[in-house]
Design an enzyme around this catalytic site. Structure first.
Site, short mmCIF file in Angstrom:
data_model
loop_
_atom_site.label_atom_id
_atom_site.label_comp_id
_atom_site.label_asym_id
_atom_site.label_seq_id
_atom_site.Cartn_x
_atom_site.Cartn_y
_atom_site.Cartn_z
N ARG A 36 0.82 -1.21 0.00
CA ARG A 36 0.00 0.00 0.00
C ARG A 36 0.85 1.26 0.00
NH1 ARG A 36 -4.31 -1.77 -2.30
NH2 ARG A 36 -4.95 -3.76 -1.40
N HIS A 66 7.73 -6.77 -7.18
CA HIS A 66 6.44 -6.18 -7.56
C HIS A 66 6.32 -4.80 -6.94
CE1 HIS A 66 2.25 -5.77 -8.53
NE2 HIS A 66 2.13 -7.01 -8.94
N TYR A 69 0.85 -1.56 -4.90
CA TYR A 69 -0.41 -1.35 -5.62
C TYR A 69 -0.76 0.13 -5.75
CZ TYR A 69 -1.32 -6.37 -4.95
OH TYR A 69 -1.25 -7.73 -4.96
N HIS A 106 1.65 -2.58 -12.19
CA HIS A 106 0.35 -2.42 -12.83
C HIS A 106 0.37 -1.07 -13.56
CE1 HIS A 106 -1.83 -5.17 -9.66
NE2 HIS A 106 -0.86 -5.79 -10.32
N GLU A 141 2.17 -5.40 -16.43
CA GLU A 141 1.30 -6.54 -16.16
C GLU A 141 -0.01 -6.43 -16.94
OE1 GLU A 141 -0.79 -8.82 -12.37
OE2 GLU A 141 0.98 -7.57 -12.06
N ASP A 175 -0.82 -12.27 -16.59
CA ASP A 175 -1.53 -12.83 -15.45
C ASP A 175 -2.73 -13.61 -15.97
OD1 ASP A 175 -3.62 -12.93 -13.32
OD2 ASP A 175 -2.11 -11.85 -12.16
N HIS A 178 -6.14 -12.32 -14.78
CA HIS A 178 -6.45 -11.03 -15.41
C HIS A 178 -6.86 -11.17 -16.87
CE1 HIS A 178 -3.74 -8.71 -12.32
NE2 HIS A 178 -4.74 -9.35 -11.75
N HIS A 210 2.04 -14.79 -14.22
CA HIS A 210 1.39 -14.92 -12.92
C HIS A 210 0.35 -16.02 -13.10
CE1 HIS A 210 2.32 -10.63 -11.25
NE2 HIS A 210 3.30 -11.48 -11.06
N ASP A 223 -11.10 -9.44 -11.41
CA ASP A 223 -9.76 -9.60 -10.80
C ASP A 223 -9.84 -10.13 -9.37
OD1 ASP A 223 -7.10 -9.57 -10.13
OD2 ASP A 223 -6.90 -7.40 -10.08
N HIS A 225 -8.43 -13.50 -7.53
CA HIS A 225 -7.63 -14.71 -7.72
C HIS A 225 -8.19 -15.88 -6.92
CE1 HIS A 225 -3.81 -12.17 -8.77
NE2 HIS A 225 -4.88 -11.78 -9.43
N GLU A 255 0.23 -16.23 -7.30
CA GLU A 255 -0.31 -15.17 -6.45
C GLU A 255 -1.67 -15.60 -5.90
OE1 GLU A 255 1.22 -11.00 -8.31
OE2 GLU A 255 -0.47 -11.95 -9.30
#
Length: 276
Positions: A36, A66, A69, A106, A141, A175, A178, A210, A223, A225, A255
């Site tokens: 975050r 990664h 987000y 992203h 991604e 992904d 995704h 992914h 989205d 998972h 993930e």
């Protein structure tokens, strides 16, 4: 087969290596900092040195970092874009402690500004942070296309690549959740989707996968998972993926909603699907 899972970086690189080996993995993914946002931990050079030595001895594949987000290069808020640029630049400098690895992000959400403006802003950031002598490959991604997300269509990623000066520093991370949620039929026509990816972007730019099942049917743009084989994508599709001639040698990262023991089971399951 190069396969790993998303691990916590809180105890350093060497600890992640040991955790990866404990679950039968030969690579791993981690967040560069709190997902975050926030300040990243200082690099422990001794830890990195030990990791590089031990990972080489263990025959480890490329690892992938990664971005958080909250890194949104095309936000409508200048302060959010500033955070994205500063975080991106800082992360790429830190990545050089572990040369020749991958950094995934992203593309972002344009928040009502429109796709064209969003892509323009993403490219401004990339053109600011990429540098000539970096060894890291930055991967865009593929996204599910929810809300104002950019990257739900291959063409959008292509337009970003085309507008970046140091194109050789860019790749793509595909992904599975995704692309399925985004409407690409990997369940019934994996070869067709890969053919479209090759036509639009080029399979030579596909640097990572992914592997995630999906809680939603194809085209849902949600989205969410799911564990491998327990969602709408299904185990048969993952069997095709791990045996596909274009995909089987690309690093794969889980993930899925799991702890370490769950990842170990999934890695064993995916390995068992390999036919040669």
């Amino acid at each position: 087969m190069i396969i790993g899972a998303h691990l916590s970086a809180s105890k350093g690189y060497t600890h992640m290596l040991e955790e990866a080996l404990s679950i039968g993995a030969n690579t791993f993914q981690f967040f560069t900092r709190n997902p975050r946002g926030g300040k990243a931990k200082d690099i422990d050079e001794s830890d990195v040195k030990t990791f590089l030595e031990k990972s080489k001895d263990a025959g480890f594949g490329v690892i992938i970092a990664h971005a958080p987000y909250t890194l949104n290069c095309c936000s409508d808020k200048p302060e959010t874009r500033r955070f994205a640029l500063e975080t991106f630049a800082d992360d790429l400098k830190r990545m050089e402690y572990t040369p020749h690895m991958l950094y995934n992000f992203h593309p972002g959400s344009h928040v009502g500004q429109g796709t064209e403006r969003g892509i323009e802003l993403i490219c401004e950031t990339l053109n600011s942070v990429l540098f000539e002598d970096m060894t890291t490959t930055v991967t865009l991604e593929t996204m599910a296309g929810k809300g104002s997300e950019i990257g739900g269509r291959f063409e959008e990623l292509r337009r970003i690549i085309d507008s970046v000066e140091l194109k050789d520093k860019l790749g793509v991370c595909l992904d599975t959740c995704h692309v399925s949620d985004g409407g690409y039929d990997i369940i019934n026509d994996l070869d067709g989707v890969l053919g479209e990816f090759d036509r639009v972007i080029g399979l030579e730019r596909l640097k990572a996968l992914h592997l995630n099942d999906s809680k939603n049917p194809a085209g849902a743009r949600k989205d969410r998972h799911e564990k491998i084989g327990e969602g709408y994508i299904g185990i048969e599709t993952f069997e095709k993926i791990v045996n596909n001639k274009y995909l089987k040698n690309i690093p794969m990262f889980l993930e899925t909603p799991n702890e370490l023991d769950g990842y170990a089971k999934e890695i064993a399951l995916l390995k068992s699907l390999v036919k040669d």
